[in-house]
Design a protein around this motif. Structure first.
Motif, PDB file in Angstrom:
ATOM      1  N   GLN A 117       0.762  -1.305   0.002  1.00  0.00           N
ATOM      2  CA  GLN A 117       0.116  -0.034  -0.039  1.00  0.00           C
ATOM      3  C   GLN A 117       0.759   1.225  -0.088  1.00  0.00           C
ATOM      4  OE1 GLN A 117      -2.583   0.449   3.546  1.00  0.00           O
ATOM      5  NE2 GLN A 117      -3.810   1.497   2.451  1.00  0.00           N
ATOM      6  N   LYS A 118       2.032   1.344   0.754  1.00  0.00           N
ATOM      7  CA  LYS A 118       2.826   2.410   0.770  1.00  0.00           C
ATOM      8  C   LYS A 118       3.366   2.587  -0.633  1.00  0.00           C
ATOM      9  CE  LYS A 118       7.070   4.201   2.863  1.00  0.00           C
ATOM     10  NZ  LYS A 118       8.086   3.629   3.969  1.00  0.00           N
ATOM     11  N   LEU A 119       3.878   1.470  -1.214  1.00  0.00           N
ATOM     12  CA  LEU A 119       4.429   1.677  -2.530  1.00  0.00           C
ATOM     13  C   LEU A 119       3.382   2.306  -3.579  1.00  0.00           C
ATOM     14  CD1 LEU A 119       6.086  -1.704  -3.034  1.00  0.00           C
ATOM     15  CD2 LEU A 119       7.194   0.423  -2.692  1.00  0.00           C
ATOM     16  N   GLN A 120       2.139   1.842  -3.556  1.00  0.00           N
ATOM     17  CA  GLN A 120       1.110   2.610  -4.333  1.00  0.00           C
ATOM     18  C   GLN A 120       1.037   3.923  -4.084  1.00  0.00           C
ATOM     19  OE1 GLN A 120      -1.944  -0.435  -3.250  1.00  0.00           O
ATOM     20  NE2 GLN A 120      -2.081  -0.902  -5.527  1.00  0.00           N
ATOM     21  N   GLN A 121       0.966   4.333  -2.795  1.00  0.00           N
ATOM     22  CA  GLN A 121       0.837   5.807  -2.302  1.00  0.00           C
ATOM     23  C   GLN A 121       2.016   6.574  -2.778  1.00  0.00           C
ATOM     24  OE1 GLN A 121       0.567   5.191   2.023  1.00  0.00           O
ATOM     25  NE2 GLN A 121      -1.652   4.819   2.128  1.00  0.00           N
ATOM     26  N   LEU A 122       3.212   5.773  -2.783  1.00  0.00           N
ATOM     27  CA  LEU A 122       4.454   6.800  -3.272  1.00  0.00           C
ATOM     28  C   LEU A 122       4.150   7.081  -4.651  1.00  0.00           C
ATOM     29  CD1 LEU A 122       7.169   4.786  -1.468  1.00  0.00           C
ATOM     30  CD2 LEU A 122       6.708   7.119  -1.182  1.00  0.00           C
ATOM     31  N   VAL A 123       3.765   5.950  -5.416  1.00  0.00           N
ATOM     32  CA  VAL A 123       3.508   6.194  -6.957  1.00  0.00           C
ATOM     33  C   VAL A 123       2.465   7.514  -7.228  1.00  0.00           C
ATOM     34  CG1 VAL A 123       2.497   5.277  -9.015  1.00  0.00           C
ATOM     35  CG2 VAL A 123       3.933   4.061  -7.774  1.00  0.00           C
ATOM     36  N   ASN A 124       1.600   7.348  -6.432  1.00  0.00           N
ATOM     37  CA  ASN A 124       0.511   8.539  -6.263  1.00  0.00           C
ATOM     38  C   ASN A 124       0.881   9.663  -6.070  1.00  0.00           C
ATOM     39  OD1 ASN A 124      -1.608   6.542  -7.058  1.00  0.00           O
ATOM     40  ND2 ASN A 124      -2.346   6.304  -5.059  1.00  0.00           N
ATOM     41  N   LYS A 125       1.709   9.907  -5.136  1.00  0.00           N
ATOM     42  CA  LYS A 125       2.375  11.119  -4.905  1.00  0.00           C
ATOM     43  C   LYS A 125       3.228  11.529  -5.745  1.00  0.00           C
ATOM     44  CE  LYS A 125       2.248  10.601   0.249  1.00  0.00           C
ATOM     45  NZ  LYS A 125       2.985  10.100   1.480  1.00  0.00           N
ATOM     46  N   ALA A 126       4.021  10.739  -6.425  1.00  0.00           N
ATOM     47  CA  ALA A 126       5.035  11.059  -7.463  1.00  0.00           C
ATOM     48  C   ALA A 126       4.247  11.735  -8.720  1.00  0.00           C
ATOM     49  CB  ALA A 126       5.690   9.881  -7.710  1.00  0.00           C
ATOM     50  N   TRP A 127       3.168  11.128  -9.187  1.00  0.00           N
ATOM     51  CA  TRP A 127       2.297  11.460 -10.135  1.00  0.00           C
ATOM     52  C   TRP A 127       1.689  12.877  -9.879  1.00  0.00           C
ATOM     53  CZ3 TRP A 127       3.588  10.316 -14.400  1.00  0.00           C
ATOM     54  CH2 TRP A 127       4.102   8.687 -15.011  1.00  0.00           C
ATOM     55  N   ALA A 128       1.337  13.006  -8.507  1.00  0.00           N
ATOM     56  CA  ALA A 128       0.784  14.210  -8.362  1.00  0.00           C
ATOM     57  C   ALA A 128       1.757  15.512  -8.260  1.00  0.00           C
ATOM     58  CB  ALA A 128       0.135  14.185  -6.703  1.00  0.00           C
ATOM     59  N   GLU A 140      12.207  12.383  -3.395  1.00  0.00           N
ATOM     60  CA  GLU A 140      12.062  11.697  -2.166  1.00  0.00           C
ATOM     61  C   GLU A 140      11.312  10.272  -2.362  1.00  0.00           C
ATOM     62  OE1 GLU A 140      12.604  10.524   1.679  1.00  0.00           O
ATOM     63  OE2 GLU A 140      13.700  11.923   0.513  1.00  0.00           O
ATOM     64  N   GLU A 141      10.209  10.578  -3.310  1.00  0.00           N
ATOM     65  CA  GLU A 141       9.499   9.326  -3.439  1.00  0.00           C
ATOM     66  C   GLU A 141      10.068   8.335  -4.369  1.00  0.00           C
ATOM     67  OE1 GLU A 141       6.523  12.821  -2.690  1.00  0.00           O
ATOM     68  OE2 GLU A 141       8.344  12.634  -4.020  1.00  0.00           O
ATOM     69  N   HIS A 142      11.230   8.838  -5.123  1.00  0.00           N
ATOM     70  CA  HIS A 142      12.107   8.043  -5.726  1.00  0.00           C
ATOM     71  C   HIS A 142      12.855   7.211  -4.859  1.00  0.00           C
ATOM     72  CE1 HIS A 142      14.816   7.593  -9.502  1.00  0.00           C
ATOM     73  NE2 HIS A 142      14.306   6.529  -9.241  1.00  0.00           N
ATOM     74  N   ARG A 143      13.403   7.871  -4.133  1.00  0.00           N
ATOM     75  CA  ARG A 143      14.350   7.192  -2.929  1.00  0.00           C
ATOM     76  C   ARG A 143      13.298   6.131  -1.997  1.00  0.00           C
ATOM     77  NH1 ARG A 143      18.799   8.997   0.237  1.00  0.00           N
ATOM     78  NH2 ARG A 143      18.850   7.768   2.310  1.00  0.00           N
ATOM     79  N   GLN A 144      12.295   6.718  -1.691  1.00  0.00           N
ATOM     80  CA  GLN A 144      11.699   5.840  -0.680  1.00  0.00           C
ATOM     81  C   GLN A 144      11.106   4.449  -1.381  1.00  0.00           C
ATOM     82  OE1 GLN A 144      11.325   6.069   2.558  1.00  0.00           O
ATOM     83  NE2 GLN A 144      12.786   7.899   2.252  1.00  0.00           N
ATOM     84  N   LEU A 145      10.506   4.757  -2.824  1.00  0.00           N
ATOM     85  CA  LEU A 145      10.056   3.663  -3.475  1.00  0.00           C
ATOM     86  C   LEU A 145      11.017   2.279  -3.526  1.00  0.00           C
ATOM     87  CD1 LEU A 145       7.565   3.539  -6.271  1.00  0.00           C
ATOM     88  CD2 LEU A 145       9.867   2.388  -6.546  1.00  0.00           C
TER      89      LEU A 145
END
Length: 228
Positions: A117-128, A140-145
């Motif tokens: 779920q966290k991975l999906q959220q990171l993808v959504n944040k990145a697109w936003a 930061e989303e790149h690193r955290q993913l």
């Protein structure tokens, strides 16, 4: 274990005394008396231990043992090598890629539903961030993913190498001037990688991971004259 290879009275003290993470240490005077070593020498060795992230010195608390974090030991050497030109980022990137491919299957099979779920959220944040106004690069989303994918590995050396990679990646500024199209393509891959992980299609995820490594430039991209 032959601790004589550990050329530090202070570090050998931490090991011999089995000081646990979070535990407060005696004062340097007390340690020096126990070891028969001068406080001045211990103070120098303490600073090295601090730089390695093995201890911290807190106001009104004193010296505290910190959890082992291999990335701290790796990063200084990596940044020095990059800075002097005796090594280059592409070499470290190749090592990182080999590590992620090698440990991929074990890593993704140990991910929890919350991790996915966290991975999906990171993808959504990145697109936003990429589609926002103004546009922001989701560094930061790149690193955290990537770190989240490998977060369940029971191997502090692997996790430390990968964490240090992202600090070196940021320092290299390799993608600082990459065009918007580059980031769209990168996150298109990330979205598909995460979808494969969530669907337990791990072989497909590895294929996508390996393919997306080819997107990383080998030399920093300079700004065009229109952006100067």
């Amino acid at each position: 274990m032959r601790l004589n290879k550990l050329d530090s009275n202070f570090l050998r003290y931490l090991v011999d005394s089995q000081v646990a993470p979070g535990e407060r240490l005696p004062t340097l005077n007390q340690i020096g008396q126990e070891l028969g070593v001068s406080v001045g020498k211990l103070r120098e060795q303490l600073e090295i231990a601090r730089n390695l992230g093995l201890v911290s010195v807190r106001p009104r608390v004193g010296i505290v043992r910190e959890p082992f974090d291999f990335s701290q030991a790796v990063l200084a050497g990596v940044l020095f090598g990059l800075g002097t030109g005796e090594a280059n980022f592409q070499q470290y990137s190749m090592l990182r890629q080999a590590i992620e491919v090698k440990f991929w299957d074990t890593a993704v099979r140990n991910l929890t539903p919350d991790d996915k779920q966290k991975l999906q959220q990171l993808v959504n944040k990145a697109w936003a961030r990429l589609k926002g106004d103004p546009i922001h690069v989701p560094n930061e989303e790149h690193r955290q993913l990537h770190l989240t994918i490998f977060s369940r590995l029971d191997n502090p050396f692997v996790k430390g190498m990968l964490a240090a990679y992202w600090d070196a990646y940021e320092a290299s500024e390799l993608t600082r001037f990459s065009p918007y199209s580059y980031w769209l393509e990168v996150w298109g891959y990330h979205e598909r990688i995460v979808a494969a992980i969530v669907a337990d299609e791990f072989d497909e995820g590895l294929t996508l991971l390996s393919a997306h490594f080819n997107l990383l430039p080998t030399q920093p991209e300079l700004p065009s004259s229109n952006n100067r």
